[in-house]
Design a protein around this motif. Structure first.
Motif, PDB file in Angstrom:
ATOM      1  N   LEU A  39       3.190  -9.931   5.934  1.00  0.00           N
ATOM      2  CA  LEU A  39       3.315  -9.378   4.915  1.00  0.00           C
ATOM      3  C   LEU A  39       2.221  -7.952   3.440  1.00  0.00           C
ATOM      4  N   ALA A  40       2.043  -9.192   3.369  1.00  0.00           N
ATOM      5  CA  ALA A  40       0.636  -8.214   1.839  1.00  0.00           C
ATOM      6  C   ALA A  40       0.187  -6.930   2.862  1.00  0.00           C
ATOM      7  N   SER A  41      -0.741  -7.716   4.538  1.00  0.00           N
ATOM      8  CA  SER A  41      -0.908  -6.692   5.327  1.00  0.00           C
ATOM      9  C   SER A  41       0.117  -5.498   6.112  1.00  0.00           C
ATOM     10  N   ASP A  42       0.736  -5.410   6.209  1.00  0.00           N
ATOM     11  CA  ASP A  42       2.057  -5.260   6.500  1.00  0.00           C
ATOM     12  C   ASP A  42       2.490  -3.414   5.335  1.00  0.00           C
ATOM     13  N   VAL A  43       2.208  -4.329   3.563  1.00  0.00           N
ATOM     14  CA  VAL A  43       2.172  -3.167   2.709  1.00  0.00           C
ATOM     15  C   VAL A  43       1.149  -2.888   2.155  1.00  0.00           C
ATOM     16  N   LEU A  44      -0.009  -3.531   2.816  1.00  0.00           N
ATOM     17  CA  LEU A  44      -0.859  -1.751   3.008  1.00  0.00           C
ATOM     18  C   LEU A  44      -1.650  -1.408   4.220  1.00  0.00           C
ATOM     19  N   ARG A  45      -0.558  -1.293   4.880  1.00  0.00           N
ATOM     20  CA  ARG A  45      -0.974  -0.606   5.763  1.00  0.00           C
ATOM     21  C   ARG A  45       0.069   0.898   5.763  1.00  0.00           C
ATOM     22  N   THR A  46       1.092   0.303   4.674  1.00  0.00           N
ATOM     23  CA  THR A  46       1.983   2.128   4.663  1.00  0.00           C
ATOM     24  C   THR A  46       1.448   2.339   3.155  1.00  0.00           C
ATOM     25  N   ALA A  47       0.648   2.209   2.833  1.00  0.00           N
ATOM     26  CA  ALA A  47      -0.376   2.611   0.934  1.00  0.00           C
ATOM     27  C   ALA A  47      -0.440   3.666   1.174  1.00  0.00           C
ATOM     28  N   VAL A  48      -1.131   4.303   2.280  1.00  0.00           N
ATOM     29  CA  VAL A  48      -1.971   5.664   2.388  1.00  0.00           C
ATOM     30  C   VAL A  48      -0.907   6.534   3.436  1.00  0.00           C
ATOM     31  N   ALA A  49      -0.207   7.893   1.882  1.00  0.00           N
ATOM     32  CA  ALA A  49       0.884   8.609   2.384  1.00  0.00           C
ATOM     33  C   ALA A  49       1.229   7.882   3.632  1.00  0.00           C
ATOM     34  N   PRO A  50       2.469   6.695   3.768  1.00  0.00           N
ATOM     35  CA  PRO A  50       3.575   6.981   4.609  1.00  0.00           C
ATOM     36  C   PRO A  50       4.319   7.579   5.202  1.00  0.00           C
ATOM     37  N   SER A  51       5.301   8.053   6.320  1.00  0.00           N
ATOM     38  CA  SER A  51       5.908   8.474   6.859  1.00  0.00           C
ATOM     39  C   SER A  51       7.167   7.394   6.529  1.00  0.00           C
TER      40      SER A  51
END
Length: 132
Positions: free
Chosen positions: A67-79
């Motif tokens: 879950l932490a990796s999913d949150v990090l994945r959307t941390a930079v300018a998410p759509s």
């Protein structure tokens, strides 16, 4: 600058995902070894309850890393699409973790009752399982 941040986050996502996978793998191997040992020693189905508890703890921790990796994945300018996917994945993983935690607590309670032990209440101020 945003490209550099996106690249750094991409590396962090990979590291955190690998940590989550490693936790699950170690837990599965450890639980399997304990399962085999419990089977060799005998003791009936009660001997396997601690194995299930151990595996459940590893799975819950591994899910937290994922879950932490999913949150990090959307941390930079998410759509909006990425945010929707994160919400769906987070909801599924949170539900899995919730039910897994409930099952672990129930198993732990049953083991303690069968052994005649006091079941610690993590919310109680004098509980040995309480962390402050």
């Amino acid at each position: 600058m945003e490209e550099l941040l996106a690249e750094a986050v991409g590396v962090l996502v990979t590291v955190v995902e690998a940590c989550g996978a490693a936790v699950i793998l170690v837990g599965a191997v450890w639980a399997f070894a304990r399962f085999v040992w419990a089977g060799v020693r005998g003791g009936g189905s009660r001997a396997f309850v601690p194995v299930r508890l151990t595996l459940g703890r590893f799975l819950a921790l591994g899910l937290e890393f994922q879950l932490a990796s999913d949150v990090l994945r959307t941390a930079v300018a998410p759509s909006f699409r990425e945010l929707g996917q994160l919400a769906a994945v987070a909801a599924i993983r949170t539900a899995l973790n919730y039910f897994l935690s409930k099952e672990i607590a129930e198993e732990r309670r049953q083991v303690a009752e069968e052994g005649g032990q006091r079941v610690p209440d993590p919310a109680a101020p004098d509980s040995p399982g309480r962390t402050v």
